[in-house]
Design a protein around this motif. Structure first.
Motif, short mmCIF file in Angstrom:
data_model
loop_
_atom_site.label_atom_id
_atom_site.label_comp_id
_atom_site.label_asym_id
_atom_site.label_seq_id
_atom_site.Cartn_x
_atom_site.Cartn_y
_atom_site.Cartn_z
N SER A 183 -2.39 5.19 4.70
CA SER A 183 -2.35 4.76 3.31
C SER A 183 -3.58 5.23 2.53
CB SER A 183 -2.23 3.24 3.24
OG SER A 183 -0.99 2.83 3.78
N TYR A 184 -4.19 6.32 2.98
CA TYR A 184 -5.36 6.86 2.29
C TYR A 184 -4.99 8.12 1.52
CZ TYR A 184 -8.00 3.56 5.07
OH TYR A 184 -8.48 2.42 5.64
N TRP A 185 -5.39 8.15 0.26
CA TRP A 185 -5.07 9.25 -0.64
C TRP A 185 -6.34 9.72 -1.34
CZ3 TRP A 185 0.09 10.86 -1.14
CH2 TRP A 185 1.02 10.05 -0.49
N ARG A 186 -6.46 11.00 -1.55
CA ARG A 186 -7.60 11.58 -2.25
C ARG A 186 -7.19 11.87 -3.68
NH1 ARG A 186 -9.74 17.55 -1.02
NH2 ARG A 186 -11.24 17.69 -2.71
N VAL A 187 -8.02 11.45 -4.64
CA VAL A 187 -7.76 11.73 -6.06
C VAL A 187 -8.34 13.12 -6.36
CG1 VAL A 187 -8.21 11.01 -8.44
CG2 VAL A 187 -7.91 9.28 -6.63
N ARG A 188 -7.51 13.99 -6.93
CA ARG A 188 -7.92 15.36 -7.25
C ARG A 188 -7.50 15.69 -8.68
NH1 ARG A 188 -5.19 19.08 -3.34
NH2 ARG A 188 -6.80 20.54 -3.99
N ARG B 211 0.84 -1.20 0.00
CA ARG B 211 0.00 0.00 0.00
C ARG B 211 0.87 1.25 0.00
NH1 ARG B 211 -3.95 -3.08 0.65
NH2 ARG B 211 -5.43 -3.63 2.16
N LEU B 212 0.42 2.26 -0.76
CA LEU B 212 1.12 3.54 -0.82
C LEU B 212 0.89 4.27 0.49
CD1 LEU B 212 2.75 5.36 -2.76
CD2 LEU B 212 0.57 6.39 -3.44
N HIS B 213 1.95 4.60 1.18
CA HIS B 213 1.90 5.10 2.56
C HIS B 213 2.70 6.40 2.68
CE1 HIS B 213 2.33 4.57 7.02
NE2 HIS B 213 3.49 5.14 6.80
N VAL C 117 7.54 8.97 1.31
CA VAL C 117 6.46 8.13 0.79
C VAL C 117 7.04 6.73 0.70
CG1 VAL C 117 4.98 7.64 -1.20
CG2 VAL C 117 5.36 10.01 -0.49
N THR C 118 6.35 5.76 1.29
CA THR C 118 6.85 4.41 1.36
C THR C 118 5.75 3.42 0.99
OG1 THR C 118 6.29 4.18 3.71
CG2 THR C 118 8.50 5.02 3.18
N GLY C 119 6.08 2.15 1.01
CA GLY C 119 5.11 1.09 0.80
C GLY C 119 5.03 0.24 2.05
#
Length: 173
Positions: free
Chosen positions: A30-35, A2-4, A19-21
């Protein structure tokens, strides 16, 4: 993997937020908002097209997924970091969604290609020691490979907008 990200800075390179995995399925970082891409409006509920430039904003810190021509600390590839404040950064936060079909589908694998340097968001086997022991290095790689496929695992998914629905089902008489 997961992108962390979290508010731990790289000790070399840019000194920006790392930024790690990670492997943990219950990782709150590991939560990301798409913009929409920098300086673009992206209305909620609008599907993301394959080939569209986007930003990914880390929910915990408000920084954007970012890359630039710094060397990554472990592999020597291109550094990927988190940059900006409250979701505002610069043009180096823009990534192109590389997928098959017309739109990025929830269950499909995608690649993210950095719009300014053309590297692919990747994770390989390099692992950090302290203070982020066991987390994998996320970096930019020049070539596409099995190391740069990503898939949405969980999150909040918006229903397609009315404009999208009309576009999908509109037929001329």
């Amino acid at each position: 993997v997961r992108l962390h990200s979290h508010d731990v800075r790289y000790g070399s390179g840019s000194g920006q937020q790392s930024v790690t995995g990670v492997l943990a399925a219950d990782d709150g970082n590991s939560y990301w908002r798409v913009r929409g891409r920098t300086a673009a409006v992206c209305e909620r509920g609008t599907p993301v097209r394959c080939g569209q430039a986007i930003r990914l904003t880390h929910l915990g810190t408000g920084r954007n997924l970012h890359s630039h021509r710094f060397t990554s600390p472990l592999s020597g590839n291109q550094e990927v970091s988190a940059f900006g404040e409250a979701g505002e950064g610069d043009y180096l936060d823009d990534w192109t969604v590389v997928c098959s079909g017309t739109y990025w589908a929830r269950d499909s694998e995608v690649r993210f290609q950095h719009t300014s340097t053309d590297v692919f968001l990747s994770v390989t086997g390099e692992q950090y020691g302290r203070p982020i022991h066991g987390q994998k290095e996320v970096h930019g790689m020049a070539a596409s490979s099995q190391n740069n496929y990503w898939k949405v695992m969980e999150g909040i998914f918006m229903q397609p907008s009315e404009v999208f629905k009309a576009e999908q089902y509109h037929a001329e008489l």
